[in-house]
Design a protein around this motif. Structure first.
Motif, PDB file in Angstrom:
ATOM      1  N   VAL A  48       0.856  -1.181   0.000  1.00 42.17           N
ATOM      2  CA  VAL A  48       0.000   0.000   0.000  1.00 42.17           C
ATOM      3  C   VAL A  48       0.896   1.236   0.000  1.00 42.17           C
ATOM      4  O   VAL A  48       1.811   1.340   0.832  1.00 42.17           O
ATOM      5  N   HIS A  49       0.647   2.145  -0.910  1.00 42.93           N
ATOM      6  CA  HIS A  49       1.392   3.413  -0.961  1.00 42.93           C
ATOM      7  C   HIS A  49       0.439   4.550  -0.617  1.00 42.93           C
ATOM      8  O   HIS A  49      -0.665   4.629  -1.168  1.00 42.93           O
ATOM      9  N   VAL A  50       0.865   5.435   0.280  1.00 43.59           N
ATOM     10  CA  VAL A  50       0.000   6.527   0.731  1.00 43.59           C
ATOM     11  C   VAL A  50       0.776   7.834   0.743  1.00 43.59           C
ATOM     12  O   VAL A  50       1.947   7.874   1.157  1.00 43.59           O
ATOM     13  N   THR A  51       0.130   8.898   0.301  1.00 46.82           N
ATOM     14  CA  THR A  51       0.718  10.226   0.433  1.00 46.82           C
ATOM     15  C   THR A  51      -0.382  11.263   0.569  1.00 46.82           C
ATOM     16  O   THR A  51      -1.545  11.000   0.268  1.00 46.82           O
ATOM     17  N   LYS A  52      -0.014  12.438   1.033  1.00 45.30           N
ATOM     18  CA  LYS A  52      -0.950  13.554   1.198  1.00 45.30           C
ATOM     19  C   LYS A  52      -0.254  14.827   0.763  1.00 45.30           C
ATOM     20  O   LYS A  52       0.929  15.032   1.033  1.00 45.30           O
ATOM     21  N   VAL A  53      -1.004  15.696   0.072  1.00 47.10           N
ATOM     22  CA  VAL A  53      -0.448  16.973  -0.353  1.00 47.10           C
ATOM     23  C   VAL A  53      -1.549  18.025  -0.339  1.00 47.10           C
ATOM     24  O   VAL A  53      -2.708  17.726  -0.620  1.00 47.10           O
ATOM     25  N   LEU A 110      -5.224  16.556  -0.944  1.00 45.26           N
ATOM     26  CA  LEU A 110      -5.329  15.367  -1.776  1.00 45.26           C
ATOM     27  C   LEU A 110      -4.632  14.210  -1.075  1.00 45.26           C
ATOM     28  O   LEU A 110      -3.492  14.342  -0.630  1.00 45.26           O
ATOM     29  N   VAL A 111      -5.329  13.101  -0.971  1.00 44.96           N
ATOM     30  CA  VAL A 111      -4.754  11.885  -0.401  1.00 44.96           C
ATOM     31  C   VAL A 111      -4.775  10.818  -1.478  1.00 44.96           C
ATOM     32  O   VAL A 111      -5.836  10.520  -2.049  1.00 44.96           O
ATOM     33  N   GLY A 112      -3.613  10.262  -1.785  1.00 48.30           N
ATOM     34  CA  GLY A 112      -3.523   9.209  -2.787  1.00 48.30           C
ATOM     35  C   GLY A 112      -3.188   7.883  -2.133  1.00 48.30           C
ATOM     36  O   GLY A 112      -2.360   7.821  -1.223  1.00 48.30           O
ATOM     37  N   ILE A 113      -3.848   6.820  -2.572  1.00 49.83           N
ATOM     38  CA  ILE A 113      -3.581   5.489  -2.033  1.00 49.83           C
ATOM     39  C   ILE A 113      -3.548   4.480  -3.174  1.00 49.83           C
ATOM     40  O   ILE A 113      -4.470   4.423  -3.992  1.00 49.83           O
ATOM     41  N   GLY A 114      -2.466   3.715  -3.239  1.00 52.20           N
ATOM     42  CA  GLY A 114      -2.318   2.691  -4.260  1.00 52.20           C
ATOM     43  C   GLY A 114      -2.142   1.332  -3.606  1.00 52.20           C
ATOM     44  O   GLY A 114      -1.382   1.203  -2.639  1.00 52.20           O
ATOM     45  N   VAL A 115      -2.843   0.330  -4.098  1.00 51.26           N
ATOM     46  CA  VAL A 115      -2.795  -1.019  -3.530  1.00 51.26           C
ATOM     47  C   VAL A 115      -2.595  -2.033  -4.646  1.00 51.26           C
ATOM     48  O   VAL A 115      -3.250  -1.948  -5.689  1.00 51.26           O
ATOM     49  N   TYR A 116      -1.694  -3.003  -4.434  1.00 48.16           N
ATOM     50  CA  TYR A 116      -1.478  -4.060  -5.422  1.00 48.16           C
ATOM     51  C   TYR A 116      -0.845  -5.273  -4.733  1.00 48.16           C
ATOM     52  O   TYR A 116      -0.215  -5.149  -3.672  1.00 48.16           O
ATOM     53  N   GLU A 147       5.108  -0.967  -8.193  1.00 51.20           N
ATOM     54  CA  GLU A 147       5.535   0.260  -7.518  1.00 51.20           C
ATOM     55  C   GLU A 147       5.845   1.389  -8.490  1.00 51.20           C
ATOM     56  O   GLU A 147       5.414   2.533  -8.288  1.00 51.20           O
ATOM     57  N   SER A 148       6.589   1.092  -9.543  1.00 52.63           N
ATOM     58  CA  SER A 148       6.954   2.162 -10.480  1.00 52.63           C
ATOM     59  C   SER A 148       5.720   2.752 -11.147  1.00 52.63           C
ATOM     60  O   SER A 148       5.646   3.969 -11.382  1.00 52.63           O
ATOM     61  N   GLU A 149       4.719   1.895 -11.430  1.00 50.95           N
ATOM     62  CA  GLU A 149       3.487   2.386 -12.040  1.00 50.95           C
ATOM     63  C   GLU A 149       2.721   3.293 -11.096  1.00 50.95           C
ATOM     64  O   GLU A 149       2.221   4.353 -11.489  1.00 50.95           O
TER      65      GLU A 149
END
Length: 216
Positions: free
Chosen positions: A174-179, A186-192, A199-201
């Motif tokens: 899970v990748h998480v960031t906030k800006v 904006l909060v972005g969350i990526g799961v795979y 990860e690079s995608e």
């Protein structure tokens, strides 16, 4: 990841951003704070294989203030979700890659920001979603890196976690960031799945976020 679970994870984050903490007391009639939606540059989404699954509103209405003088505040978050079809043994081909962007209004009054997400760390954001909705378990931070999102350097934190897909537990990253950008957070969350390195995608999607969304 089943569609209901994917959708719950994104909406869960939106609801938490709007309902945690205190928004402050306003004067006058009911007041609406609405975020501008965010999305990903079409070319970047196409290159990574993620397809947009639309943008929807997550609306929360609250009564705030002391008894007798409370007022209605309506907060409109925007949730944009992208999905990618991946294939892993036993499960076959399914939309197992998910990337969501939650745009939440800052809620500024007299120069002060009342949206609690302003003070949330990435660890706190992941913990809130996990504790309230149980979409993820065994969450553990495994790394972080700096990425430029909308012209700002922000920390993208990587977590190892477990989720359930079609009755089977699978390990995911899970990748998480906030800006903060203009009047919104904006909060972005990526799961795979951990078996399939995306990860690079996902990092490419972060770099290609647009706010307001193209066409707005």
């Amino acid at each position: 990841m089943p569609r209901v679970r994917r959708r719950a994870l994104a909406v869960a984050l939106a609801l938490l951003l709007a309902t945690s903490g205190c928004l402050g007391v306003l004067s006058g009639d009911a007041t609406t704070f609405e975020a501008d939606p965010a999305d990903v540059d079409d070319a970047a989404a196409s290159e990574t294989g993620f397809e947009k699954n639309g943008t929807r509103d997550s609306v929360v209405t609250r009564e705030i203030g002391p008894d007798g003088v409370s007022e209605t505040v309506r907060v409109v978050n925007k949730v944009t979700t992208y999905e990618k079809t991946l294939e892993i043994p036993l499960l076959g081909s399914a939309r197992l890659g998910v990337f969501s962007i939650v745009s939440s209004p800052a809620v500024e009054i007299a120069g002060q920001t009342f949206n609690p997400v302003a003070d949330y760390s990435n660890d706190r954001l992941v913990q809130l979603v996990t504790n309230r909705f149980g979409s993820l378990s065994n969450v553990e931070q495994v790394g972080s890196r700096q990425v430029t999102v909308l012209g700002s350097q922000t920390t993208v934190t990587k977590y190892s976690a477990t989720t359930t897909v079609q009755g089977q537990q699978i390990d995911v990253f899970v990748h998480v960031t906030k800006v903060r950008h203009e009047d919104d957070f904006l909060v972005g969350i990526g799961v795979y799945p951990q078996r399939l390195d995306q990860e690079s995608e996902v990092l490419s999607l972060y770099r290609a976020i647009e706010h307001p969304a193209s066409g707005e």
